[in-house]
Scaffold this motif. Structure first.
Motif, mmCIF file in Angstrom:
data_model
loop_
_atom_site.group_PDB
_atom_site.id
_atom_site.type_symbol
_atom_site.label_atom_id
_atom_site.label_comp_id
_atom_site.label_asym_id
_atom_site.label_seq_id
_atom_site.Cartn_x
_atom_site.Cartn_y
_atom_site.Cartn_z
ATOM 1 N N UNK A 119 0.951 -1.189 0.117
ATOM 2 C CA UNK A 119 -0.045 0.261 0.040
ATOM 3 C C UNK A 119 0.935 1.315 -0.041
ATOM 4 N N UNK A 120 1.871 1.042 0.754
ATOM 5 C CA UNK A 120 2.980 2.489 0.990
ATOM 6 C C UNK A 120 3.473 2.762 -0.513
ATOM 7 N N UNK A 121 3.752 1.568 -1.220
ATOM 8 C CA UNK A 121 4.343 1.653 -2.411
ATOM 9 C C UNK A 121 3.491 2.304 -3.525
ATOM 10 N N UNK A 122 2.289 2.074 -3.359
ATOM 11 C CA UNK A 122 1.049 2.514 -4.430
ATOM 12 C C UNK A 122 1.063 3.852 -4.287
ATOM 13 N N UNK A 123 0.832 4.475 -2.571
ATOM 14 C CA UNK A 123 0.661 5.534 -2.458
ATOM 15 C C UNK A 123 1.955 6.443 -3.108
ATOM 16 N N UNK A 178 -7.388 3.189 3.769
ATOM 17 C CA UNK A 178 -6.200 3.045 3.012
ATOM 18 C C UNK A 178 -4.790 3.544 3.867
ATOM 19 N N UNK A 179 -5.108 4.747 4.666
ATOM 20 C CA UNK A 179 -4.154 5.313 5.502
ATOM 21 C C UNK A 179 -3.844 4.526 6.721
ATOM 22 N N UNK A 180 -4.967 4.101 7.220
ATOM 23 C CA UNK A 180 -4.740 3.321 8.529
ATOM 24 C C UNK A 180 -3.994 1.803 8.206
ATOM 25 N N UNK A 181 -4.463 1.252 7.081
ATOM 26 C CA UNK A 181 -3.479 0.140 6.881
ATOM 27 C C UNK A 181 -2.077 0.378 6.541
ATOM 28 N N UNK A 182 -1.922 1.370 5.720
ATOM 29 C CA UNK A 182 -0.464 1.589 5.142
ATOM 30 C C UNK A 182 0.287 1.930 6.277
ATOM 31 N N UNK A 183 -0.254 2.913 7.396
ATOM 32 C CA UNK A 183 0.723 3.388 8.567
ATOM 33 C C UNK A 183 0.630 2.450 9.750
#
Length: 218
Positions: A119-123, A178-183
């Motif tokens: 997810x971080x890479x996609x962001x 999205x941000x909760x899962x990524x962080x």
């Protein structure tokens, strides 16, 4: 509004409640110049004469993000002197006056099926690089316990956060997830202007709280 309304020296000349729209659509210019601070042409994967699309990443390495905001043809690639950075890369694009969107990114139907690093890479690939604490290397992101998403504007000239909430509130649940899962955040606080509480969607992810905040500016 004008700059003299900063820091409470004078009140804003235009009140938020008098603005029908903070962001308006205007025709695209015939040519757009994109700046990439501290980079040179070796970082680009496009060359003069090539067609580009809206949303296309022009960087050679996908870990970097240099997102094209228009559709058109690369007209010129050059460098401009920059204070403190030597030179910045500049790309002139002759626009088509309409958007043709890049289809590089496939829709993600369920964020929970991807790992945080993915997810971080996609962001990052999508061009989100506005926070200095977020590195382009996903594994070095800081640990986040509580995520704060603010729709408040920090100065009287900017209404962009309010406009984003007004026009895209339906995306808030997905953005929070999205941000909760990524962080790795277990809690989230949405800071919402008190006069826009009716814009908040009814369904928000578990652990997400809404804080009503009075506007600093009327």
């Amino acid at each position: 509004m004008d700059f003299r309304s900063f820091f409470g020296i004078l009140p804003p000349r235009i009140l938020y409640k008098d603005l029908s729209s903070a962001v308006e659509s205007i025709p695209l210019p015939g040519k757009v110049t994109l700046l990439w601070p501290g980079k040179d042409a070796s970082f680009l994967k496009v060359r003069v004469g090539e067609e580009v699309k809206t949303g296309q990443n022009l960087a050679k390495q996908k870990e970097m993000a240099f997102i094209c905001p228009v559709t058109g043809q690369v007209d010129e690639i050059f460098t401009l002197p920059s204070i403190g950075r030597g030179e910045d890369l500049a790309v002139n694009i002759r626009t088509d006056q309409k958007d043709s969107y890049d289809t590089l990114f496939e829709p993600v139907e369920d964020f929970s099926k991807l790992k945080p690093m993915e997810l971080r890479a996609l962001i990052m690939e999508a061009g989100f690089d506005t926070l200095s604490s977020i590195s382009s290397v996903p594994s070095t992101w800081p640990h986040v316990d509580c995520l704060i998403i603010s729709a408040l504007d920090m100065d009287p000239i900017s209404c962009t956060n309010r406009q984003a909430l007004q026009t895209s509130a339906q995306h808030l649940p997905d953005a929070v997830q999205l941000l909760s899962l990524a962080t790795g955040a277990s809690k989230c606080i949405l800071a919402i202007p008190d006069d826009m509480m009716d814009q908040v969607p009814d369904s928000l992810p578990n652990g997400c709280m809404v804080a009503s905040i009075a506007n600093v500016y009327p």
